[in-house]
Design a protein around this motif. Structure first.
Motif, mmCIF file in Angstrom:
data_model
loop_
_atom_site.group_PDB
_atom_site.id
_atom_site.type_symbol
_atom_site.label_atom_id
_atom_site.label_comp_id
_atom_site.label_asym_id
_atom_site.label_seq_id
_atom_site.Cartn_x
_atom_site.Cartn_y
_atom_site.Cartn_z
ATOM 1 N N VAL A 70 0.862 -1.182 0.000
ATOM 2 C CA VAL A 70 0.000 0.000 0.000
ATOM 3 C C VAL A 70 0.898 1.231 0.000
ATOM 4 N N GLN A 71 0.900 1.947 -1.114
ATOM 5 C CA GLN A 71 1.748 3.126 -1.276
ATOM 6 C C GLN A 71 0.864 4.339 -1.578
ATOM 7 N N PHE A 72 0.738 5.243 -0.610
ATOM 8 C CA PHE A 72 0.004 6.480 -0.827
ATOM 9 C C PHE A 72 0.948 7.537 -1.379
ATOM 10 N N GLY A 73 0.412 8.437 -2.178
ATOM 11 C CA GLY A 73 1.174 9.618 -2.537
ATOM 12 C C GLY A 73 1.156 10.612 -1.382
ATOM 13 N N LYS A 74 1.983 11.641 -1.462
ATOM 14 C CA LYS A 74 2.076 12.610 -0.380
ATOM 15 C C LYS A 74 0.752 13.312 -0.123
ATOM 16 N N PRO A 75 0.066 13.856 -1.164
ATOM 17 C CA PRO A 75 -1.220 14.529 -0.888
ATOM 18 C C PRO A 75 -2.270 13.578 -0.309
ATOM 19 N N GLU A 76 -2.273 12.333 -0.806
ATOM 20 C CA GLU A 76 -3.267 11.374 -0.340
ATOM 21 C C GLU A 76 -3.007 10.985 1.109
ATOM 22 N N LEU A 135 -5.436 11.525 4.381
ATOM 23 C CA LEU A 135 -5.825 10.440 5.276
ATOM 24 C C LEU A 135 -5.481 10.754 6.729
ATOM 25 N N LEU A 136 -4.292 11.319 6.946
ATOM 26 C CA LEU A 136 -3.886 11.660 8.312
ATOM 27 C C LEU A 136 -4.763 12.775 8.880
ATOM 28 N N GLU A 137 -5.130 13.727 8.026
ATOM 29 C CA GLU A 137 -6.027 14.807 8.473
ATOM 30 C C GLU A 137 -7.380 14.238 8.879
ATOM 31 N N TRP A 138 -7.880 13.288 8.059
ATOM 32 C CA TRP A 138 -9.161 12.645 8.373
ATOM 33 C C TRP A 138 -9.062 11.841 9.673
ATOM 34 N N THR A 139 -7.942 11.148 9.888
ATOM 35 C CA THR A 139 -7.758 10.341 11.092
ATOM 36 C C THR A 139 -7.698 11.215 12.337
ATOM 37 N N SER A 140 -7.039 12.350 12.239
ATOM 38 C CA SER A 140 -6.856 13.227 13.403
ATOM 39 C C SER A 140 -8.168 13.787 13.927
ATOM 40 N N LYS A 141 -9.248 13.688 13.153
ATOM 41 C CA LYS A 141 -10.548 14.213 13.578
ATOM 42 C C LYS A 141 -11.328 13.222 14.440
ATOM 43 N N GLY A 142 -10.690 12.094 14.798
ATOM 44 C CA GLY A 142 -11.344 11.123 15.668
ATOM 45 C C GLY A 142 -11.693 9.822 14.983
ATOM 46 N N ASN A 143 -11.103 9.565 13.820
ATOM 47 C CA ASN A 143 -11.380 8.337 13.076
ATOM 48 C C ASN A 143 -10.234 7.339 13.224
ATOM 49 N N THR A 144 -10.433 6.146 12.684
ATOM 50 C CA THR A 144 -9.426 5.085 12.787
ATOM 51 C C THR A 144 -8.930 4.709 11.400
ATOM 52 N N LEU A 145 -7.606 4.688 11.254
ATOM 53 C CA LEU A 145 -6.972 4.275 10.007
ATOM 54 C C LEU A 145 -6.246 2.959 10.251
ATOM 55 N N VAL A 146 -6.633 1.920 9.506
ATOM 56 C CA VAL A 146 -6.009 0.602 9.629
ATOM 57 C C VAL A 146 -5.331 0.274 8.302
ATOM 58 N N LYS A 173 6.769 7.752 4.033
ATOM 59 C CA LYS A 173 6.411 8.958 4.782
ATOM 60 C C LYS A 173 5.520 8.623 5.961
ATOM 61 N N LEU A 174 4.676 7.584 5.809
ATOM 62 C CA LEU A 174 3.833 7.159 6.929
ATOM 63 C C LEU A 174 4.688 6.605 8.063
ATOM 64 N N LEU A 175 5.691 5.792 7.705
ATOM 65 C CA LEU A 175 6.585 5.254 8.732
ATOM 66 C C LEU A 175 7.368 6.366 9.414
#
Length: 384
Positions: free
Chosen positions: A64-70, A74-85, A94-96
């Motif tokens: 699973v390879q996200f681009g930088k904007p994507e 996703l991180l912005e969406w997660t920080s609002k109280g959601n869960t990213l698995v 960049k995620l690591l």
């Protein structure tokens, strides 16, 4: 046709695939457990921008390879109280780096009889049970974690053929808070595959991983980052991927080829071309009109043209030309798509010509012009 079909070991991870490394069983069980399960076919960047969602976004694939904007979205969406698995053998670098993690691979190329066994860190979920997986040649684990923020959820151990543990427990599942939300990473996406879940008691391991997410909230399964996602590159996809239809298609092609070969040998006499007789009425009319014009018989030509024009009105407008009055002019203007003034002007010219004993070339040309303009405005009706 009769021999057993070979097992397809392609690492698909697609929810619609029933092959060993598809995830049909997992998706079927998750639909039973979750209150709302959504399959996201589009890239997550587009999906999150077009939909106001909350809950858990689940990714699992060999890579699973996200681009930088994507990733940032996703991180912005997660920080609002959601869960990213995210469960993958290869992660976005960049995620690591964002979570201060590093991964490393281990291989059993030197010991093909060795097996990997995974277990959970939580004693309430573990009960001392390890879960075997005998298919991989390479396994990944986290060799560096942020000990202050990272919670270890699972381990991986390697055993030889005598079931003796070869190395220390290696971390393969971690959880880390991110803003108001939470991120769970796993290096073992095979835990969601049919092959792993259907080997009892491995289904308990997958069920235990699901206990870390809220099943009461919507769960969005990514279908974009899947090795086995549906891709239709040709209209012949259905025919060529269904054995019976494929052979039916080939038989039709062979039959057409045989027909062309044998039917092409037939001899047929050439059919002569019979050309239709040429219609010389128009040429004759032009000859007569030129003769009248050259001799200066403008009045005769005008009267012929007036008679032809009145016949045209009777045939196309279906109006009687026996009496020319205001009612006739209004009806003719309405039916011919001409104005009343234009129509009245034309018939006044016709009346003057009929009452004259002689006309000049200018009057004849004006009559012709007005008649042609009258007909041109009526073309959209006469075409029908």
């Amino acid at each position: 046709m009769t021999k057993p079909k070979e097992i397809n070991w392609f690492p698909s991870f697609a929810t619609h695939h029933k092959i060993p490394f598809g995830s049909f069983v997992f998706n079927e069980q998750l639909e039973r457990l979750s209150n709302e399960l959504v399959r996201a076919e589009r890239p997550p960047f587009e999906y999150l921008n077009d939909n106001d969602i909350s809950g858990t976004y689940l990714f699992y694939n060999g890579e699973v390879q996200f681009g930088k904007p994507e990733l940032e979205r996703l991180l912005e969406w997660t920080s609002k109280g959601n869960t990213l698995v995210v469960s993958s053998m290869v992660f976005e670098q960049k995620l690591l780096d964002t979570l201060n993690l590093k991964t490393r691979s281990i291989s059993n190329f030197d010991h093909f009889t060795d097996t990997y066994q995974v277990q959970l860190a939580n004693p309430n979920l573990n009960n001392g049970i390890t879960y075997k997986f005998d298919r991989p040649t390479t396994f990944y684990h986290f060799n560096k974690i942020d000990t202050l923020n990272t919670k270890v959820l699972g381990f991986i151990d390697k055993y030889d053929e005598e079931n003796t543990k070869i190395n220390d427990s290696l971390i393969n599942v971690v959880s880390q808070p991110f803003g108001k939300g939470n991120i769970i990473l796993s290096t073992f996406p095979q835990s969601f595959t049919n092959y792993f879940i259907l080997q009892s008691p491995n289904q308990d391991y997958t069920a235990a991983l699901l206990s870390y997410i809220d099943l009461d909230k919507p769960i969005y399964i990514d279908a974009h980052y899947k090795s086995g996602k549906k891709i239709y590159t040709s209209p012949m996809y259905l025919f060529l991927n269904t054995k019976s239809l494929k052979w039916a298609y080939y038989i039709v092609l062979i039959g057409v080829l045989i027909y062309i070969i044998f039917e092409g040998k037939r001899k047929q006499r050439a059919i002569p071309i019979v050309r239709p007789h040429r219609n010389q009425t128009l040429d004759f009319t032009r000859t007569i009109s030129n003769m009248y014009y050259e001799k200066g018989k403008h009045l005769d030509i005008a009267q012929h043209k007036i008679q032809y024009f009145l016949e045209y009105i009777r045939d196309n407008m279906h109006l009687s030309t026996a009496e020319i009055n205001d009612t006739f002019i209004k009806n003719l203007a309405a039916r011919s798509n001409n104005s009343i003034e234009e129509t009245r002007s034309l018939f006044e010219l016709i009346k003057n010509i009929n009452n004259s004993t002689n006309i000049n070339q200018t009057q004849l040309e004006r009559l012709n012009t007005l008649i042609e303009q009258f007909k041109s405005n009526n073309q959209w009706k006469t075409k029908a």
